[in-house]
Motif scaffolding. Structure first.
Motif, mmCIF file in Angstrom:
data_model
loop_
_atom_site.group_PDB
_atom_site.id
_atom_site.type_symbol
_atom_site.label_atom_id
_atom_site.label_comp_id
_atom_site.label_asym_id
_atom_site.label_seq_id
_atom_site.Cartn_x
_atom_site.Cartn_y
_atom_site.Cartn_z
ATOM 1 N N GLY A 153 65.367 -113.220 -6.899
ATOM 2 C CA GLY A 153 64.247 -112.639 -6.885
ATOM 3 C C GLY A 153 62.788 -113.601 -7.275
ATOM 4 N N SER A 178 60.201 -109.556 -0.661
ATOM 5 C CA SER A 178 60.471 -108.164 -0.231
ATOM 6 C C SER A 178 61.930 -108.169 -1.100
ATOM 7 N N ALA A 228 62.648 -109.335 -3.907
ATOM 8 C CA ALA A 228 62.644 -108.940 -5.162
ATOM 9 C C ALA A 228 62.206 -107.433 -5.359
ATOM 10 N N LEU A 229 61.292 -106.717 -4.073
ATOM 11 C CA LEU A 229 61.256 -105.533 -4.318
ATOM 12 C C LEU A 229 62.482 -104.517 -4.109
ATOM 13 N N ASP A 230 63.135 -104.820 -3.109
ATOM 14 C CA ASP A 230 64.311 -104.424 -2.680
ATOM 15 C C ASP A 230 65.370 -104.107 -3.737
ATOM 16 N N GLN A 231 65.534 -105.142 -4.412
ATOM 17 C CA GLN A 231 66.483 -105.362 -5.502
ATOM 18 C C GLN A 231 66.012 -105.126 -6.938
ATOM 19 N N ARG A 232 64.743 -104.203 -7.233
ATOM 20 C CA ARG A 232 64.070 -104.088 -8.253
ATOM 21 C C ARG A 232 64.913 -103.325 -9.421
ATOM 22 N N VAL A 233 64.848 -103.691 -10.540
ATOM 23 C CA VAL A 233 65.746 -103.052 -11.604
ATOM 24 C C VAL A 233 64.993 -102.031 -12.465
ATOM 25 N N SER A 234 65.431 -101.194 -12.848
ATOM 26 C CA SER A 234 64.888 -100.107 -13.726
ATOM 27 C C SER A 234 64.658 -100.684 -15.045
ATOM 28 N N TRP A 235 63.206 -100.640 -15.279
ATOM 29 C CA TRP A 235 62.975 -101.500 -16.379
ATOM 30 C C TRP A 235 63.562 -100.820 -17.735
ATOM 31 N N THR A 247 67.107 -102.173 -18.285
ATOM 32 C CA THR A 247 66.962 -103.676 -18.557
ATOM 33 C C THR A 247 66.814 -103.979 -19.937
#
Lengths: 208, 208
Positions: free
Chosen positions: B176, B192, B194-201, B204
């Motif tokens: 990321g 892209s 970092a966007l694909d593998q975004r985590v639920s804030w 986290t």
């Protein structure tokens, strides 16, 4: 603490000592240490051996103060060079720089410093007694190639006065615009001096 | 020819060998050599001694392939570390980098390279037999920290397949946006991913 990071102590020692060199930071030192470790052991030992004898084998010429492996340096030993013309510089490395030009065929004299009253450096602290002898022995020309700084200029003035009555011709290396430079990027002192000390173009061309 | 420039051979040898190091050109090497010459002889001999024993004293841990002065490395010898979690990296230096983070308390495994069919590097050329043993001995988690390059990614995929049936949990370090970076200067692949593998804030934040 370095050992706690997983770096073995022998590598840490090499890295620490490389990092004490000018312009080598801790990261670069680590990169160099790892590079040596990834290469054959003979590379490290060869560098080690050359460093071990560096100080022992490299000294200074008793006459001119240039680098020398023993006694007189290879300039003073070279009978093809003009012993009547001496170019005076501040440091041994300056001689290496002057020689890159390949044009000068006289000898050198290294002061091993420059006058700096603030730092307590007077004529006695410099390699000047040997120069007195060379001038007294009948030198024709002494070219002052001290640096173009305040202290270098003061040193040149001092030497010009010191040998004024000796009959030796004193000259100073030219100051001006360095080869290949754009005026746009030069400082105003260099430009104003280059303008002040302009040479007649026709005469210069004829002299060549 | 170097000697003709007035540089003594012992200095020229040091300069030549320093110039063989990565990122050190001939001018820098000369500056370093002169710096050493201007310092006490003990500095050069200390560096020489540390280089002379570098290869002899620094080896690799038979288990994990990290740097080691003898036998097991200080990670494998440290009973406070979690022996069930192993972080796999390509090179010994990667371990030093991971340790800078101070967060990881497991052990390491160094492949000493990555798969590269073009260069003839297959699993047999890497430190993989010892890894097979560690996995078979009942490892809980293998964290793949190979580099984020095509070859590093291919190596990670290969290892995930190799140990798929072994029961070990396989994970890959996150990809990321690096800390402190401005999006403006990042490449599109990083963004892209970092966007694909975004985590639920919220998740986290809860995990912290």
């Amino acid at each position: 603490m370095i050992h706690d990071s997983g770096m073995p102590a022998p590598l840490a020692r090499v890295v620490e000592m490389l990092a004490s060199l000018p312009g080598i930071g801790p990261k670069t030192a680590l990169r160099l240490g790892l590079n040596l470790l990834s290469r054959p052991a003979s590379d490290s030992t060869a560098l080690a051996e050359s460093l071990a004898v560096l100080h022992e084998q490299v000294g200074f010429c008793e006459t001119c103060g240039c680098f020398s492996e023993r006694g007189l340096c290879h300039f003073c030993n070279d009978s093809r060079r003009d012993a009547h013309t001496v170019c005076l510089v501040e440091q041994p490395v300056d001689v290496l720089m002057m020689e890159r030009g390949h044009g000068f065929r006289g000898l050198y004299h290294v002061l091993h410093g420059r006058l700096s009253p603030v730092d307590g450096v007077g004529p006695e602290q410099l390699h000047m007694a040997a120069l007195d002898k060379r001038v007294a022995a009948g030198l024709k020309e002494l070219i002052l190639a001290t640096s173009a700084t305040v202290d270098g200029e003061a040193t040149a003035h001092y030497l010009a006065r010191r040998y004024d009555a000796s009959g030796v011709k004193i000259s100073r290396i030219a100051r001006g615009v360095p080869e290949g430079s754009e005026l746009e990027y030069l400082d105003e002192h260099t430009l104003s001096r280059a303008l002040d000390q302009r040479v007649s173009w026709a005469v210069t061309a004829r002299q060549r």
